[in-house]
Design an enzyme around this catalytic site. Structure first.
Site, short mmCIF file in Angstrom:
data_model
loop_
_atom_site.label_atom_id
_atom_site.label_comp_id
_atom_site.label_asym_id
_atom_site.label_seq_id
_atom_site.Cartn_x
_atom_site.Cartn_y
_atom_site.Cartn_z
N ARG A 1 -46.87 -6.63 -9.34
CA ARG A 1 -45.56 -6.78 -9.96
C ARG A 1 -44.96 -5.41 -10.20
O ARG A 1 -45.59 -4.55 -10.82
CB ARG A 1 -45.70 -7.52 -11.30
N HIS B 1 -35.84 -4.17 -15.41
CA HIS B 1 -36.83 -3.74 -16.40
C HIS B 1 -36.22 -2.56 -17.17
O HIS B 1 -36.71 -1.43 -17.11
CB HIS B 1 -38.15 -3.37 -15.71
N ASN C 1 -37.02 -8.55 -17.55
CA ASN C 1 -38.26 -8.30 -18.29
C ASN C 1 -37.94 -8.19 -19.78
O ASN C 1 -37.15 -7.34 -20.19
CB ASN C 1 -38.90 -6.99 -17.84
N GLU C 2 -38.54 -9.08 -20.57
CA GLU C 2 -38.47 -8.98 -22.02
C GLU C 2 -37.06 -8.72 -22.55
O GLU C 2 -36.81 -7.66 -23.16
CB GLU C 2 -39.42 -7.89 -22.53
N ASN D 1 -45.34 -12.18 -21.00
CA ASN D 1 -45.93 -10.88 -21.34
C ASN D 1 -46.61 -11.02 -22.68
O ASN D 1 -45.99 -11.51 -23.64
CB ASN D 1 -44.86 -9.79 -21.42
N TYR E 1 -49.61 -9.30 -25.54
CA TYR E 1 -50.48 -8.19 -25.91
C TYR E 1 -51.38 -8.47 -27.11
O TYR E 1 -52.54 -8.12 -27.12
CB TYR E 1 -49.63 -6.93 -26.18
N GLU F 1 -47.62 -9.61 -17.75
CA GLU F 1 -48.18 -8.40 -18.37
C GLU F 1 -49.18 -8.81 -19.43
O GLU F 1 -48.94 -9.75 -20.20
CB GLU F 1 -47.11 -7.57 -19.10
N TRP G 1 -41.99 4.61 -22.40
CA TRP G 1 -40.71 4.54 -23.11
C TRP G 1 -40.63 5.56 -24.24
O TRP G 1 -40.93 6.73 -24.01
CB TRP G 1 -40.45 3.09 -23.56
O1 LGS Z 1 -44.91 -0.38 -20.85
C1 LGS Z 1 -44.48 -1.51 -21.51
C2 LGS Z 1 -45.62 -2.29 -22.07
C3 LGS Z 1 -46.59 -1.57 -22.94
O2 LGS Z 1 -46.79 -2.43 -24.09
C4 LGS Z 1 -43.69 -2.44 -20.59
O3 LGS Z 1 -42.67 -1.77 -19.91
C5 LGS Z 1 -43.07 -3.54 -21.41
O4 LGS Z 1 -42.59 -4.55 -20.56
C6 LGS Z 1 -43.97 -4.13 -22.52
O5 LGS Z 1 -43.20 -4.29 -23.66
N1 LGS Z 1 -45.10 -3.33 -22.91
C7 LGS Z 1 -45.83 -3.39 -24.07
N2 LGS Z 1 -45.65 -4.23 -25.02
C8 LGS Z 1 -46.43 -4.34 -26.20
C9 LGS Z 1 -45.92 -3.40 -27.19
C10 LGS Z 1 -46.39 -3.67 -28.53
C11 LGS Z 1 -45.66 -2.75 -29.44
C12 LGS Z 1 -46.28 -2.67 -30.76
C13 LGS Z 1 -45.50 -1.71 -31.60
C14 LGS Z 1 -46.31 -1.19 -32.73
C15 LGS Z 1 -45.70 0.04 -33.31
#
Ligand code: LGS
Length: 475
Positions: free
Chosen positions: A74, A120, A165-166, A306, A308, A377, A435
């Protein structure tokens, strides 16, 4: 416990996070190029100018995928490489288009199935300047529709498409917290839409309509011959009530998912926003016109998930502030009885909770009528991973365990609960531009050495992925 033999597993990335080469072959700037230039927005003032240099290393990336046994890949397209100014009356950049067409040919040649994300987060900057980008209810969906058509036409060999995406992140992080591009915050005194606390709801609505427009184009103009599938990717955490004895917390745990996921999925599957959102927000949410509803309802061939982590949810009392986006609740790591959401011996910033993953797959399946789900994801990182030596980073046992537990939990959702999960894509193929956190946070299954010409070194988690899937898949 097993997954069907045709289960698609692989790795995921996104254009701005890996490509670099932001000036090459006629690419126009995106809102993320611009955002990176604002002081203090990105850790250590990092940007995407070089990233993993994947634009110049497509052969290397495909060889890596092949080596790891990845069945699918992807990745996303940079809209501003294809239409540098972005709009439907702006010129198409043939070089950008050819680059991706060639990449898809090469993937297929290597026996890897492409899953393409159209958006994205890297909107052509010109569209933000020209008419407010994602905030523009008429222009944005039409320009997205045009971009999608250009791409569908140029890359007919790709059969798996993800529109957005998201969109939660684009809306909330881009227009409420200001953590992501274009960095609007809900407390701004001036807003083109009159009230800055409503911007995220407007952006979410416009993403849904743009998604619907692209799907209509795909189905009417391409799918009859293409036999492909198209859907949207939504993000959301698993939830547990903070106090399982308190009905208000039990309700809040569902409401958290509704404000994150059903905000988008209910319009797509049911043609309306969730009741919990309508109750809290009333006419602060945009209303679907008949035309918009017809575009959005029924517009998913599959559900892109997606995922986590998970959290405990505690309800709040009283009237929430105008810019509340969670649904009048708070998210915690510990439950009332002191249970931690994940392994508390390790300082995970995303605490793993595989059971929450299985629960959420079930929650979505029940609510939306057991759609085909692709996990587009799933992955993890730890704080300060980049302070470790390279050798230590390659031994990422915490990540090996994460994938082991999550994939087995998913396999149970399929074989024991009857959910239709068809694919799983680990985030991410390699360390990349994370990011606002720049290159500090590493989500990769492959280590990228940014100091030595972006060389790639598979971590233990990358090497183990194939074994894991061989174990849980039918022969
Ligand atoms: O790299 C991004 C990943 C990494 O973690 C990707 O581009 C996105 O699509 C996605 O949102 N991603 C991602 N999400 C989990 C982030 C959790 C954030 C927790 C914040 C705590 C301070």
């Amino acid at each position: 416990m097993s997954l069907p033999a045709d289960f698609q597993w692989g790795f995921a990335t996104a254009a701005f996070q890996i490509e670099g080469a932001t000036q090459a072959d006629g690419r126009g700037p995106s809102i993320w190029d611009t955002f990176c230039k604002i002081n203090g927005k990105i850790a250590h003032g990092a940007n995407g100018d070089t990233a993993c240099d994947s634009y110049n290393r497509t052969g290397e990336d495909i060889a890596l995928l092949k080596q790891l046994g990845s069945k699918c890949y992807r990745f996303s397209l940079s809209w501003s490489r294809i239409i540098p100014l972005g709009g439907r009356n702006d010129p198409v950049n043939q070089k950008g288009l050819d680059h991706y067409r060639q990449f898809v040919d090469d993937l297929l040649e290597a026996g890897i199935t492409p899953f393409i994300t159209l958006y994205h987060w890297d909107l052509p900057d010109e569209l933000d300047k020209r008419y407010g980008g994602l905030l523009n209810r008429t222009e944005f969906p039409l320009d997205f529709e045009n971009y999608a058509r250009v791409v569908f036409k140029a890359i007919p060999k790709c059969k798996n498409w993800i529109t957005f995406n998201e969109p939660w992140c684009s809306s909330v992080l881009g227009y409420n917290s200001g953590y992501f591009a274009p960095g609007h915050t809900s407390d701004r005194t001036k807003s083109a839409v009159g009230d800055s606390t409503r911007e995220q709801w407007i952006v979410g609505h416009n993403c849904l309509v743009a998604h619907g427009r692209a799907v209509k184009v795909y189905r009417e103009e391409f799918k009859p011959t293409d036999k492909g599938q198209i859907g949207i990717t939504l993000n959301g955490d698993g939830t547990y009530p903070w106090d399982p004895e308190d009905p208000a917390d039990v309700e809040a745990a569902d409401r958290k998912i509704e404000f994150a996921i059903s905000w988008f999925a209910d319009p797509i599957y049911f043609g309306k926003y969730p009741d919990s959102m309508l109750k809290q927000l009333g006419d602060r949410l945009p209303t679907f016109t008949d035309e918009e509803r017809a575009l959005v309802q029924g517009s998913n061939d599959f559900y892109g998930m997606n995922h986590y982590t998970a959290n405990y949810v505690k309800h709040k009392t009283g009237t929430p502030p105008d810019d509340d986006i969670l649904g009048n609740l708070e998210c915690l790591f510990y439950s009332k009885s002191g249970e931690c959401i994940g392994d508390e011996t390790q300082s995970f910033w995303l605490r793993p909770n595989p059971e929450g993953f299985r629960n959420l797959i079930n929650w979505l399946s029940k609510r939306y009528g057991y759609p085909d789900i692709y996990v587009t994801e799933s992955g993890t990182s730890i704080k300060d991973e980049d302070k470790l030596s390279m050798e230590e980073m390659l031994e990422d046992d915490f990540r090996v365990k994460y994938f082991d537990d999550y994939v087995r939990a998913m396999a149970k959702a399929v074989s024991e609960d009857g959910c239709k999960v068809k694919g799983y894509m680990a985030w991410s193929l390699m360390d990349n531009f994370e990011w606002a956190e720049g290159y500090e946070t590493r989500f990769g299954c492959t280590y990228v050495n940014y100091n030595e010409g972006q060389t790639r070194h598979p971590k233990k988690s990358a090497e183990k992925m194939k074994e894991l899937f061989e174990e849980v898949m039918e022969k």
